[in-house]
Write a protein that holds these residues in place. Structure first.
Motif, PDB file in Angstrom:
ATOM      1  N   PHE A  44       0.823  -1.207   0.000  1.00  0.00           N
ATOM      2  CA  PHE A  44       0.000   0.000   0.000  1.00  0.00           C
ATOM      3  C   PHE A  44       0.858   1.257   0.000  1.00  0.00           C
ATOM      4  CE2 PHE A  44      -2.065   3.356   2.523  1.00  0.00           C
ATOM      5  CZ  PHE A  44      -3.191   3.589   1.750  1.00  0.00           C
ATOM      6  N   PHE A  45       1.832   1.334   0.901  1.00  0.00           N
ATOM      7  CA  PHE A  45       2.663   2.525   0.989  1.00  0.00           C
ATOM      8  C   PHE A  45       3.589   2.664  -0.219  1.00  0.00           C
ATOM      9  CE2 PHE A  45       1.833   2.087   5.675  1.00  0.00           C
ATOM     10  CZ  PHE A  45       1.116   3.271   5.786  1.00  0.00           C
ATOM     11  N   SER A  46       4.034   1.559  -0.786  1.00  0.00           N
ATOM     12  CA  SER A  46       4.909   1.643  -1.956  1.00  0.00           C
ATOM     13  C   SER A  46       4.170   2.172  -3.176  1.00  0.00           C
ATOM     14  CB  SER A  46       5.494   0.263  -2.273  1.00  0.00           C
ATOM     15  OG  SER A  46       4.471  -0.658  -2.656  1.00  0.00           O
ATOM     16  N   ALA A  47       2.830   2.040  -3.190  1.00  0.00           N
ATOM     17  CA  ALA A  47       2.052   2.558  -4.322  1.00  0.00           C
ATOM     18  C   ALA A  47       2.105   4.072  -4.395  1.00  0.00           C
ATOM     19  CB  ALA A  47       0.599   2.090  -4.226  1.00  0.00           C
ATOM     20  N   PHE A  48       2.488   4.738  -3.308  1.00  0.00           N
ATOM     21  CA  PHE A  48       2.531   6.198  -3.281  1.00  0.00           C
ATOM     22  C   PHE A  48       3.955   6.731  -3.466  1.00  0.00           C
ATOM     23  CE2 PHE A  48      -1.303   4.989  -1.075  1.00  0.00           C
ATOM     24  CZ  PHE A  48      -2.239   5.887  -1.580  1.00  0.00           C
ATOM     25  N   GLU A  49       4.857   5.887  -3.966  1.00  0.00           N
ATOM     26  CA  GLU A  49       6.191   6.326  -4.334  1.00  0.00           C
ATOM     27  C   GLU A  49       6.238   6.554  -5.836  1.00  0.00           C
ATOM     28  OE1 GLU A  49       8.991   3.451  -3.020  1.00  0.00           O
ATOM     29  OE2 GLU A  49       8.553   3.732  -0.878  1.00  0.00           O
ATOM     30  N   GLN A  50       6.918   7.607  -6.258  1.00  0.00           N
ATOM     31  CA  GLN A  50       6.910   7.971  -7.674  1.00  0.00           C
ATOM     32  C   GLN A  50       7.633   6.948  -8.542  1.00  0.00           C
ATOM     33  OE1 GLN A  50       8.210  11.950  -8.373  1.00  0.00           O
ATOM     34  NE2 GLN A  50       6.431  12.849  -7.405  1.00  0.00           N
ATOM     35  N   THR A  51       8.465   6.120  -7.958  1.00  0.00           N
ATOM     36  CA  THR A  51       9.138   5.078  -8.732  1.00  0.00           C
ATOM     37  C   THR A  51       8.237   3.877  -8.979  1.00  0.00           C
ATOM     38  OG1 THR A  51      10.074   4.264  -6.650  1.00  0.00           O
ATOM     39  CG2 THR A  51      11.445   5.746  -7.976  1.00  0.00           C
ATOM     40  N   ASN A  52       7.063   3.856  -8.371  1.00  0.00           N
ATOM     41  CA  ASN A  52       6.123   2.762  -8.550  1.00  0.00           C
ATOM     42  C   ASN A  52       5.196   3.084  -9.724  1.00  0.00           C
ATOM     43  OD1 ASN A  52       4.011   0.808  -8.298  1.00  0.00           O
ATOM     44  ND2 ASN A  52       4.496   0.589  -6.128  1.00  0.00           N
ATOM     45  N   PRO A  53       5.052   2.166 -10.710  1.00  0.00           N
ATOM     46  CA  PRO A  53       4.164   2.447 -11.855  1.00  0.00           C
ATOM     47  C   PRO A  53       2.721   2.713 -11.459  1.00  0.00           C
ATOM     48  CG  PRO A  53       5.597   0.563 -12.316  1.00  0.00           C
ATOM     49  CD  PRO A  53       5.770   0.895 -10.859  1.00  0.00           C
ATOM     50  N   VAL A  54       2.262   2.205 -10.316  1.00  0.00           N
ATOM     51  CA  VAL A  54       0.885   2.441  -9.874  1.00  0.00           C
ATOM     52  C   VAL A  54       0.671   3.918  -9.554  1.00  0.00           C
ATOM     53  CG1 VAL A  54      -0.850   1.762  -8.169  1.00  0.00           C
ATOM     54  CG2 VAL A  54       0.813   0.095  -8.980  1.00  0.00           C
ATOM     55  N   TYR A  55       1.751   4.621  -9.211  1.00  0.00           N
ATOM     56  CA  TYR A  55       1.642   6.036  -8.850  1.00  0.00           C
ATOM     57  C   TYR A  55       1.105   6.862 -10.019  1.00  0.00           C
ATOM     58  CZ  TYR A  55       3.152  10.601  -7.029  1.00  0.00           C
ATOM     59  OH  TYR A  55       3.188  11.894  -6.585  1.00  0.00           O
ATOM     60  N   VAL A  56       1.460   6.493 -11.245  1.00  0.00           N
ATOM     61  CA  VAL A  56       1.080   7.283 -12.424  1.00  0.00           C
ATOM     62  C   VAL A  56      -0.429   7.346 -12.614  1.00  0.00           C
ATOM     63  CG1 VAL A  56       1.300   7.473 -14.934  1.00  0.00           C
ATOM     64  CG2 VAL A  56       3.299   6.889 -13.557  1.00  0.00           C
ATOM     65  N   PRO A  57      -1.156   6.204 -12.673  1.00  0.00           N
ATOM     66  CA  PRO A  57      -2.624   6.318 -12.837  1.00  0.00           C
ATOM     67  C   PRO A  57      -3.312   7.004 -11.662  1.00  0.00           C
ATOM     68  CG  PRO A  57      -1.976   4.033 -12.439  1.00  0.00           C
ATOM     69  CD  PRO A  57      -0.723   4.797 -12.689  1.00  0.00           C
ATOM     70  N   ILE A  58      -2.808   6.790 -10.432  1.00  0.00           N
ATOM     71  CA  ILE A  58      -3.422   7.467  -9.279  1.00  0.00           C
ATOM     72  C   ILE A  58      -3.250   8.978  -9.407  1.00  0.00           C
ATOM     73  CG2 ILE A  58      -3.333   7.740  -6.774  1.00  0.00           C
ATOM     74  CD1 ILE A  58      -2.402   4.878  -6.547  1.00  0.00           C
ATOM     75  N   TYR A  59      -2.062   9.396  -9.773  1.00  0.00           N
ATOM     76  CA  TYR A  59      -1.769  10.821  -9.954  1.00  0.00           C
ATOM     77  C   TYR A  59      -2.664  11.417 -11.041  1.00  0.00           C
ATOM     78  CZ  TYR A  59       1.396  14.871  -9.778  1.00  0.00           C
ATOM     79  OH  TYR A  59       1.933  16.119  -9.601  1.00  0.00           O
ATOM     80  N   PHE A  60      -2.821  10.683 -12.139  1.00  0.00           N
ATOM     81  CA  PHE A  60      -3.641  11.164 -13.258  1.00  0.00           C
ATOM     82  C   PHE A  60      -5.094  11.342 -12.835  1.00  0.00           C
ATOM     83  CE2 PHE A  60      -6.532   9.982 -16.732  1.00  0.00           C
ATOM     84  CZ  PHE A  60      -6.277  11.025 -17.612  1.00  0.00           C
ATOM     85  N   VAL A  61      -5.646  10.373 -12.121  1.00  0.00           N
ATOM     86  CA  VAL A  61      -7.048  10.454 -11.694  1.00  0.00           C
ATOM     87  C   VAL A  61      -7.254  11.630 -10.754  1.00  0.00           C
ATOM     88  CG1 VAL A  61      -8.851   9.272 -10.391  1.00  0.00           C
ATOM     89  CG2 VAL A  61      -7.491   8.002 -12.056  1.00  0.00           C
ATOM     90  N   LEU A  62      -6.308  11.862  -9.837  1.00  0.00           N
ATOM     91  CA  LEU A  62      -6.447  12.980  -8.909  1.00  0.00           C
ATOM     92  C   LEU A  62      -6.356  14.323  -9.637  1.00  0.00           C
ATOM     93  CD1 LEU A  62      -4.382  11.774  -5.805  1.00  0.00           C
ATOM     94  CD2 LEU A  62      -6.855  12.025  -6.011  1.00  0.00           C
ATOM     95  N   ILE A  63      -5.449  14.458 -10.592  1.00  0.00           N
ATOM     96  CA  ILE A  63      -5.364  15.698 -11.371  1.00  0.00           C
ATOM     97  C   ILE A  63      -6.667  15.942 -12.114  1.00  0.00           C
ATOM     98  CG2 ILE A  63      -4.224  16.823 -13.323  1.00  0.00           C
ATOM     99  CD1 ILE A  63      -1.634  15.511 -12.489  1.00  0.00           C
ATOM    100  N   LEU A  64      -7.204  14.893 -12.723  1.00  0.00           N
ATOM    101  CA  LEU A  64      -8.470  15.022 -13.450  1.00  0.00           C
ATOM    102  C   LEU A  64      -9.598  15.422 -12.514  1.00  0.00           C
ATOM    103  CD1 LEU A  64      -9.591  14.575 -16.356  1.00  0.00           C
ATOM    104  CD2 LEU A  64     -10.231  12.280 -15.624  1.00  0.00           C
ATOM    105  N   GLY A  65      -9.668  14.788 -11.351  1.00  0.00           N
ATOM    106  CA  GLY A  65     -10.736  15.093 -10.404  1.00  0.00           C
ATOM    107  C   GLY A  65     -10.657  16.514  -9.874  1.00  0.00           C
ATOM    108  N   PHE A  66      -9.448  16.969  -9.511  1.00  0.00           N
ATOM    109  CA  PHE A  66      -9.312  18.326  -8.990  1.00  0.00           C
ATOM    110  C   PHE A  66      -9.530  19.374 -10.083  1.00  0.00           C
ATOM    111  CE2 PHE A  66      -7.047  16.468  -5.298  1.00  0.00           C
ATOM    112  CZ  PHE A  66      -7.769  17.111  -4.305  1.00  0.00           C
ATOM    113  N   ALA A  67      -9.212  19.041 -11.325  1.00  0.00           N
ATOM    114  CA  ALA A  67      -9.480  19.980 -12.419  1.00  0.00           C
ATOM    115  C   ALA A  67     -10.986  20.214 -12.567  1.00  0.00           C
ATOM    116  CB  ALA A  67      -8.882  19.446 -13.724  1.00  0.00           C
TER     117      ALA A  67
END
Length: 454
Positions: free
Chosen positions: A312-335
């Motif tokens: 779970f915690f490793s998913a929030f590291e930028q070196t983890n590929p899972v970080y990219v889709p999470i980041y994208f969804v949050l940017i889209l939601g806040f926009a």
């Protein structure tokens, strides 16, 4: 930009605001260099790897290296940003806060007061987490015999560190509000801008470092091509951000002719400009801040988490590929969240109708409102996608370069050039610079407007 600053400097009122803003930022940078009591931080700081792209590097970027060296402003403006996010989200969910938002200036003052209290609470929580992180990593001062403080001494040591860090967060919030009140630009954005600019020399040094992991350009070697490619990518991102910031959609509006007394008014055609990136840099800042909350909880934990929590915690590291889709969804939601706050299609349609205007091809009222809403939703999606390209490209570039080098040379210890933090830094830096220049230009226009008397 330089011409705008030179012209603004010649105006006494704007010159005072520029000097005041520069002085506040100087105070912020001085506070970012004063170490808190009872800590023993070496020359390399608390982050073991200067090229790390995890949550620690994110905090270090947001605080302008203050987090890395445990200074009194190590929390910087991040508690205030998180507090603003929480208050805006609660304003949609809690009717009482929604009513305060609609009460005008008095309501905004009450919300601002509540936001300050929430900031202190978050600052206290993050400072406590930071203290436990320092203690677990062995950065606290020891007794003369090398043993840790115990009993009342340990409690006092903890309280001093936590309260100093919390006071630093409150001071940073106060400095940002003073910029909003008496300076130029947005206080939160200007403090972030100052921290990022202060790190530019170190970031430039990393690009041309002889270390195989971050550059190796001038001395040759297998990775010499990474540095010029990364440099060109960063320059291209700056140009792309400038183009994106100036792009807009113009909705045509036709006003009918009307006679008032002996004069005729209206009859002209105009337009409503809506920016493609209508939310600016805030979705990226808010998305990054939300992603920082789980790792903040991790700082309370002793040792490395195991099992589910490790994943779970490793998913929030930028070196983890899972970080990219999470980041994208949050940017889209806040926009979309920001566009819903900034633009109200029903109110815009009512204002057009009250002024005897209409959008060609659409009847006043509900059809006009639906058309404006459809345009705003499309622009929000386009702006979020463009913003995501800038924010996510450096992260993807870092991951790809790591994989390519690992499979090409067969050494899993080597990794590519890390510019994962470059996207967020570039968006904030360029966006704040453009917004500040536009604000200066608008104030210059107000002071040079001739009016009907001339």
């Amino acid at each position: 930009m330089l011409q705008t600053l030179i012209k603004a400097w010649k105006i006494a009122d704007l010159r005072k605001k520029l000097i005041f803003t520069a002085f506040i930022l100087l105070v912020f940078r001085i506070g970012s260099a004063i170490t808190i009591p009872f800590v023993n931080i070496g020359a390399g700081g608390i982050i073991p790897d200067a090229n790390d792209s995890s949550f620690l590097s994110y905090l270090n970027m947001m605080t302008g290296d203050a987090f890395n060296y445990a200074t009194i402003l190590a929390m910087s403006i991040t508690p205030y940003i998180n507090s603003s996010i929480i208050m805006q989200l609660l304003g949609v969910a809690i009717p009482a806060l929604e009513r305060l938002q609609k009460e005008g200036e008095e309501g905004r003052k009450k919300i601002a007061t509540i936001t300050r209290y929430v900031t202190i609470g978050l600052g206290l929580m993050q400072s406590t987490a930071y203290y436990f992180f320092l203690r677990n990593q062995g950065f606290l001062l020891m007794r003369a015999d090398g043993s840790a403080f115990t009993g009342f001494s340990a409690v006092m040591q903890a309280l001093v560190i936590i309260f100093v860090l919390t006071a630093g967060a409150a001071l940073t919030m106060w400095l940002g509000e003073r910029i909003n009140e008496k300076g130029i630009g947005n206080g939160v954005s200007m403090i972030l801008f100052a921290g990022i600019v202060a790190r530019l020399p170190r970031m430039a040094a990393q690009l041309f470092s002889p270390d195989l992991r971050v550059g190796y350009f001038f001395r040759g070697g297998a990775y010499y091509w990474l540095t010029p490619i990364a440099t060109l990518c960063l320059l291209g991102m700056v140009a792309f951000i400038v183009w994106m910031d100036n792009a807009e959609r113009r909705i045509p509006v036709q006003y009918a002719k009307r006679v008032v007394g002996r004069k005729m008014y209206g009859g002209q055609s105009t337009h409503i400009p809506i920016k493609v990136n209508m939310s600016g840099v805030m979705p990226v800042i808010f998305a990054s801040s939300i992603l920082s909350l789980p790792p903040t909880i991790q700082l309370f934990m002793r040792g490395e988490p195991q099992g589910f929590w490790r994943s779970f915690f490793s998913a929030f590291e930028q070196t983890n590929p899972v970080y990219v889709p999470i980041y994208f969804v949050l940017i889209l939601g806040f926009a979309y969240f920001y566009s819903s706050i900034q633009y109200d299609p029903i109110e815009m349609a009512n204002n057009i109708r009250k002024n005897s205007g209409a959008i060609p091809g659409y009847r006043p009222g509900q059809p006009t409102s639906d058309y404006i809403k459809r345009i705003i939703n499309r622009l929000t999606l386009l702006g979020a996608l463009l913003l995501s390209i800038i924010a996510l490209f450096p992260i993807i570039f870092t991951l790809l370069s790591t994989w390519i080098l690992k499979f090409s040379f067969g050494n899993e210890q080597e990794y590519g050039m890390n510019i994962a933090m470059g996207g967020t830094s570039t968006i904030i830096m360029v966006g704040v610079a453009l917004e500040t220049v536009k604000q200066i230009e608008s104030q210059m226009m107000m002071r040079h407007y001739k009016g009907f008397l001339e």
